[in-house]
Design an enzyme around this catalytic site. Sequence first.
Site, short mmCIF file in Angstrom:
data_model
loop_
_atom_site.label_atom_id
_atom_site.label_comp_id
_atom_site.label_asym_id
_atom_site.label_seq_id
_atom_site.Cartn_x
_atom_site.Cartn_y
_atom_site.Cartn_z
N CYS A 3 51.72 56.59 39.61
CA CYS A 3 51.51 57.23 40.91
C CYS A 3 52.85 57.41 41.63
O CYS A 3 53.56 56.43 41.85
CB CYS A 3 50.57 56.38 41.75
N CYS B 65 53.21 55.25 44.98
CA CYS B 65 53.26 53.79 44.95
C CYS B 65 54.71 53.34 45.16
O CYS B 65 55.64 54.12 44.97
CB CYS B 65 52.73 53.28 43.60
N ASN C 192 43.73 65.51 53.17
CA ASN C 192 42.67 65.91 52.23
C ASN C 192 42.26 64.64 51.52
O ASN C 192 43.10 63.97 50.91
CB ASN C 192 43.19 66.90 51.19
N HIS D 294 47.09 59.01 51.60
CA HIS D 294 48.18 59.74 52.25
C HIS D 294 47.64 60.97 52.95
O HIS D 294 46.54 61.43 52.67
CB HIS D 294 49.24 60.16 51.22
N GLN E 286 49.31 64.73 55.13
CA GLN E 286 50.44 65.65 55.09
C GLN E 286 50.70 66.23 56.47
O GLN E 286 49.84 66.20 57.35
CB GLN E 286 50.14 66.80 54.12
ZN LIG Z 1 49.70 54.92 44.26
#
Ligand SMILES: [Zn+2]
Length: 330
Positions: free
Chosen positions: A32, A35, A136, A149, A151
């Site tokens: 990811c 991360c 989203n 997360h 944006q």
């Molecule tokens: Zn992650």
Amino acid sequence: VTERRRDPVTGEWRTFATHRQGRTFLPPAERCPLCPTTDADAPTEVPWPSFDVAVFENRFPSLVADPPPPSLAGGGVYDVEPAVGATEVVVYADDHHASMATLPVERVRLVVDVWADRYAALGARDEVAYVFVFENRGETVGVTLHHPHGQIYAYPEIPPLADRELAAARAHIEAHGTCVLCDVVAQERSEGVRLVASNEAFIAYVPFAARFPYEVHIAAHRHVPSLLDLGDPERDALASLLSEVVNRYDGLFGFPLPYVMSMHQAPTDDGEWQSISHLHIELTPFHRTADKLKYLAGSELGAGAFLNDVAPEQAAASLRASSTSSTSSA
Ligand SMILES: [Zn+2]
Ligand SMILES: [Zn+2]
Ligand SMILES: [Zn+2]
């Protein structure tokens, strides 16, 4: 191709960023990019071993501070412009499996502060007319990374939906002398049937004429044009209510409900928006039942006219009854 083209039929600007086709799509958790970096030989987008909230420029940006010239010249009815602006990623936590629902409220409050800081910094740029904070959540709404997360896009002009709302708000002031959202908040607080939750500074309600079955808006009691107009206790209240609504969403059908979260606040061009813009968040999940989605079809896409199968008062009652102690990370 990185550019903005204006559609002369609708007057709307559209952004083209064809390099985005190559962006990371649902990598496994161990790769990811959001991360923390735990192995210096395999850095992620975040160069620290742990963090609270991180903000950085999107690696596959559609709008940039110093864009290349457009791939072709406009002419005749067609206008084309460089894709100037910014696209940033706000990572809510270093825990890959957290979500807006499971984060402690103090962390959500830190996210609110980051949104406010980025609104101020991006909005101060001459070329930025509108700072749009959004999230989203879930593959249903096209998420390519599961890490929690959101944006921020900084646009060179006011985007179409915000522009339409601001025009309606201006017309309401001209007709009635009051802010339309101040009037909506007062009526929702007094009627109560569409309220989902409320606290000392904000309410969450299903809009009277909601587009989506479980659409919820969060608006300040007081007339506040943007996040920068909120005092500390109000920022706490916003964080707490946002957390509560997402928890109610996750309790609704017993799984983390995918949604799009959009924040509407004052444009940052040199217009006079103080009396017209009233800060609010719109949450639009696509589910109409646990296993059925609302698709945008002929009426919605072709006519812009939404049909909704769930009465807003019923949706609000279901969300009020939804447990907020759900384990949404399951
Ligand atoms: Zn992650
Ligand atoms: Zn207002
Ligand atoms: Zn809005």
